[in-house]
Design a protein around this motif. Structure first.
Motif, PDB file in Angstrom:
ATOM      1  N   LEU A 130      11.319   0.890   8.741  1.00 50.64           N
ATOM      2  CA  LEU A 130      10.234   1.040   8.014  1.00 50.64           C
ATOM      3  C   LEU A 130      10.212   0.464   6.704  1.00 50.64           C
ATOM      4  O   LEU A 130      10.866   0.681   6.044  1.00 50.64           O
ATOM      5  CB  LEU A 130       9.542   2.586   7.723  1.00 50.64           C
ATOM      6  CG  LEU A 130       8.441   2.973   7.228  1.00 50.64           C
ATOM      7  CD1 LEU A 130       7.370   2.480   8.379  1.00 50.64           C
ATOM      8  CD2 LEU A 130       8.392   4.468   7.106  1.00 50.64           C
ATOM      9  N   LEU A 131       9.028  -0.366   6.578  1.00 46.46           N
ATOM     10  CA  LEU A 131       8.830  -1.091   5.376  1.00 46.46           C
ATOM     11  C   LEU A 131       7.777  -0.308   4.604  1.00 46.46           C
ATOM     12  O   LEU A 131       7.685  -0.103   3.397  1.00 46.46           O
ATOM     13  CB  LEU A 131       8.527  -2.502   5.251  1.00 46.46           C
ATOM     14  CG  LEU A 131       9.292  -3.493   6.067  1.00 46.46           C
ATOM     15  CD1 LEU A 131       8.793  -4.845   6.249  1.00 46.46           C
ATOM     16  CD2 LEU A 131      10.415  -3.682   5.021  1.00 46.46           C
ATOM     17  N   LEU A 132       6.589  -0.122   5.345  1.00 41.95           N
ATOM     18  CA  LEU A 132       5.461   0.568   4.595  1.00 41.95           C
ATOM     19  C   LEU A 132       4.571   1.356   5.595  1.00 41.95           C
ATOM     20  O   LEU A 132       4.596   1.134   6.870  1.00 41.95           O
ATOM     21  CB  LEU A 132       4.523  -1.004   4.137  1.00 41.95           C
ATOM     22  CG  LEU A 132       3.204  -0.617   3.315  1.00 41.95           C
ATOM     23  CD1 LEU A 132       3.514  -0.145   1.877  1.00 41.95           C
ATOM     24  CD2 LEU A 132       2.535  -1.790   3.278  1.00 41.95           C
ATOM     25  N   ALA A 133       4.051   2.380   4.987  1.00 41.05           N
ATOM     26  CA  ALA A 133       3.183   3.241   5.809  1.00 41.05           C
ATOM     27  C   ALA A 133       2.018   3.605   5.397  1.00 41.05           C
ATOM     28  O   ALA A 133       1.653   3.633   4.010  1.00 41.05           O
ATOM     29  CB  ALA A 133       3.843   4.446   6.499  1.00 41.05           C
ATOM     30  N   ALA A 134       0.923   3.767   5.896  1.00 40.48           N
ATOM     31  CA  ALA A 134      -0.548   4.147   5.450  1.00 40.48           C
ATOM     32  C   ALA A 134      -1.262   5.267   6.478  1.00 40.48           C
ATOM     33  O   ALA A 134      -1.107   5.084   7.621  1.00 40.48           O
ATOM     34  CB  ALA A 134      -1.478   2.987   5.373  1.00 40.48           C
ATOM     35  N   ASP A 135      -1.746   5.964   5.839  1.00 42.18           N
ATOM     36  CA  ASP A 135      -2.729   7.021   6.755  1.00 42.18           C
ATOM     37  C   ASP A 135      -3.922   7.067   6.021  1.00 42.18           C
ATOM     38  O   ASP A 135      -4.488   7.504   4.982  1.00 42.18           O
ATOM     39  CB  ASP A 135      -2.223   8.249   6.074  1.00 42.18           C
ATOM     40  CG  ASP A 135      -2.908   9.708   7.106  1.00 42.18           C
ATOM     41  OD1 ASP A 135      -3.876   9.333   7.821  1.00 42.18           O
ATOM     42  OD2 ASP A 135      -2.488  10.661   6.593  1.00 42.18           O
ATOM     43  N   ILE A 157       1.562  -2.430  -5.270  1.00 47.27           N
ATOM     44  CA  ILE A 157       0.159  -1.865  -4.993  1.00 47.27           C
ATOM     45  C   ILE A 157      -0.336  -1.194  -6.077  1.00 47.27           C
ATOM     46  O   ILE A 157       0.519  -0.265  -6.389  1.00 47.27           O
ATOM     47  CB  ILE A 157       0.134  -1.520  -3.508  1.00 47.27           C
ATOM     48  CG1 ILE A 157      -1.153  -1.597  -2.933  1.00 47.27           C
ATOM     49  CG2 ILE A 157       0.495  -0.288  -3.457  1.00 47.27           C
ATOM     50  CD1 ILE A 157      -1.312  -2.010  -1.321  1.00 47.27           C
ATOM     51  N   SER A 158      -1.679  -1.255  -5.955  1.00 50.13           N
ATOM     52  CA  SER A 158      -2.148  -0.377  -7.322  1.00 50.13           C
ATOM     53  C   SER A 158      -2.094   1.031  -6.710  1.00 50.13           C
ATOM     54  O   SER A 158      -2.282   1.385  -5.720  1.00 50.13           O
ATOM     55  CB  SER A 158      -3.716  -0.885  -7.434  1.00 50.13           C
ATOM     56  OG  SER A 158      -4.353  -0.399  -6.274  1.00 50.13           O
ATOM     57  N   GLY A 159      -2.070   1.991  -7.912  1.00 54.32           N
ATOM     58  CA  GLY A 159      -2.252   3.273  -7.811  1.00 54.32           C
ATOM     59  C   GLY A 159      -3.563   3.657  -6.928  1.00 54.32           C
ATOM     60  O   GLY A 159      -3.490   4.782  -6.059  1.00 54.32           O
ATOM     61  N   GLU A 160      -4.782   3.205  -7.224  1.00 54.84           N
ATOM     62  CA  GLU A 160      -5.825   3.437  -6.686  1.00 54.84           C
ATOM     63  C   GLU A 160      -5.870   3.010  -5.069  1.00 54.84           C
ATOM     64  O   GLU A 160      -6.119   3.965  -4.210  1.00 54.84           O
ATOM     65  CB  GLU A 160      -7.103   2.604  -7.268  1.00 54.84           C
ATOM     66  CG  GLU A 160      -7.576   3.131  -8.405  1.00 54.84           C
ATOM     67  CD  GLU A 160      -8.536   2.106  -8.990  1.00 54.84           C
ATOM     68  OE1 GLU A 160      -8.671   1.029  -8.506  1.00 54.84           O
ATOM     69  OE2 GLU A 160      -9.489   2.659  -9.629  1.00 54.84           O
ATOM     70  N   LEU A 161      -5.338   2.097  -4.675  1.00 55.91           N
ATOM     71  CA  LEU A 161      -5.105   1.530  -3.226  1.00 55.91           C
ATOM     72  C   LEU A 161      -4.331   2.531  -2.367  1.00 55.91           C
ATOM     73  O   LEU A 161      -4.174   2.918  -1.264  1.00 55.91           O
ATOM     74  CB  LEU A 161      -4.559   0.398  -3.022  1.00 55.91           C
ATOM     75  CG  LEU A 161      -5.582  -0.930  -3.090  1.00 55.91           C
ATOM     76  CD1 LEU A 161      -5.198  -2.264  -3.193  1.00 55.91           C
ATOM     77  CD2 LEU A 161      -6.980  -0.813  -2.228  1.00 55.91           C
ATOM     78  N   LYS A 162      -3.033   3.013  -3.166  1.00 53.73           N
ATOM     79  CA  LYS A 162      -1.972   3.956  -2.880  1.00 53.73           C
ATOM     80  C   LYS A 162      -2.879   5.248  -2.350  1.00 53.73           C
ATOM     81  O   LYS A 162      -2.584   5.842  -1.252  1.00 53.73           O
ATOM     82  CB  LYS A 162      -1.045   3.977  -3.659  1.00 53.73           C
ATOM     83  CG  LYS A 162       0.098   3.070  -3.606  1.00 53.73           C
ATOM     84  CD  LYS A 162       1.094   3.614  -4.460  1.00 53.73           C
ATOM     85  CE  LYS A 162       2.284   2.579  -4.530  1.00 53.73           C
ATOM     86  NZ  LYS A 162       3.463   2.808  -5.508  1.00 53.73           N
ATOM     87  N   GLU A 163      -3.724   5.720  -3.204  1.00 51.27           N
ATOM     88  CA  GLU A 163      -4.383   7.041  -3.245  1.00 51.27           C
ATOM     89  C   GLU A 163      -5.530   6.863  -2.158  1.00 51.27           C
ATOM     90  O   GLU A 163      -5.373   7.674  -1.315  1.00 51.27           O
ATOM     91  CB  GLU A 163      -4.861   7.334  -4.506  1.00 51.27           C
ATOM     92  CG  GLU A 163      -5.686   8.694  -4.464  1.00 51.27           C
ATOM     93  CD  GLU A 163      -6.307   8.974  -5.961  1.00 51.27           C
ATOM     94  OE1 GLU A 163      -7.332   9.564  -5.683  1.00 51.27           O
ATOM     95  OE2 GLU A 163      -5.612   8.608  -6.843  1.00 51.27           O
ATOM     96  N   TRP A 164      -6.253   5.758  -2.319  1.00 47.45           N
ATOM     97  CA  TRP A 164      -7.223   5.697  -0.905  1.00 47.45           C
ATOM     98  C   TRP A 164      -6.743   5.660   0.213  1.00 47.45           C
ATOM     99  O   TRP A 164      -7.380   6.297   1.284  1.00 47.45           O
ATOM    100  CB  TRP A 164      -8.172   4.546  -1.354  1.00 47.45           C
ATOM    101  CG  TRP A 164      -8.911   4.598  -2.494  1.00 47.45           C
ATOM    102  CD1 TRP A 164      -9.141   5.593  -3.289  1.00 47.45           C
ATOM    103  CD2 TRP A 164      -9.191   3.494  -3.497  1.00 47.45           C
ATOM    104  NE1 TRP A 164      -9.925   5.167  -4.584  1.00 47.45           N
ATOM    105  CE2 TRP A 164      -9.924   3.921  -4.604  1.00 47.45           C
ATOM    106  CE3 TRP A 164      -9.172   2.111  -3.329  1.00 47.45           C
ATOM    107  CZ2 TRP A 164     -10.511   3.133  -5.429  1.00 47.45           C
ATOM    108  CZ3 TRP A 164      -9.909   1.221  -4.113  1.00 47.45           C
ATOM    109  CH2 TRP A 164     -10.461   1.728  -5.135  1.00 47.45           C
TER     110      TRP A 164
END
Length: 183
Positions: A130-135, A157-164
């Protein structure tokens, strides 16, 4: 024929034609539903994802990172993107993530959540890491967030994009992309 009669006849024919056109238009509007009738455009029509059209819908995206695994169940789309070798850039991965989010939430009506994983495949050992995951969830980010992700130009990656998008990077992601760009 007298000129006065010609003018009167043509005026009478014009008035009759106008009344007939108004009557036909009124009849046409009543038949179609009047003012409630709305024009249909291709941009407003959204598809519904199903087991029957899953392959067709996903193949329409033309991703640069191949899909390794896909699952569709109860409004949740699960997708694994496969990275092999070192040629794939983080900008490509972000663009592919944005394409998946755009498809899921702008083109499809019944997707509420996209669970996306970016996996590195070791060609020698045939292991996946696993490199990266998004929900990514519907209506939990601003309308310009997909474009921001698509155009993001840094491996961090920006904190906003991580949070969104509920993005989580692994140490392997940081080693592969973030640390390579520091030097």
């Amino acid at each position: 024929m007298k000129p006065r009669m010609i003018v009167t006849a043509s005026l009478l024919a014009t008035v009759t034609a106008v009344f007939l056109l108004v009557a036909v238009q009124t009849l046409h509007m009543r038949t179609l539903g009047g003012e409630r009738a709305q024009p249909v455009t291709a941009a407003e029509q959204k598809q519904e994802l199903s087991d029957e059209n899953l392959v067709d819908v996903l193949s329409s995206m033309h991703l640069t990172t191949p899909i390794a695994k896909v699952e569709w169940k109860q409004s949740i789309l699960k997708l694994d993107l496969k990275v092999t070798g070192t040629e794939t850039s983080y900008t490509e991965i972000y663009a592919n993530m944005a394409a998946v989010a755009e498809l899921g939430f702008h083109s499809l009506d019944n997707v509420e959540q996209v669970l996306l994983r970016v996996m590195a495949e070791d060609e020698w050992l045939h292991k996946r890491h696993l490199l990266l995951a998004a929900d990514i969830r519907r209506n939990e980010w601003p309308t310009d967030a997909i474009d921001a992700l698509r155009n993001w130009k840094s491996p961090v990656i920006s904190g906003e994009l991580k949070e969104w998008f509920h993005i989580m990077e692994t140490d392997l992601w940081k080693k592969q992309f973030e640390m390579l760009n520091e030097g």
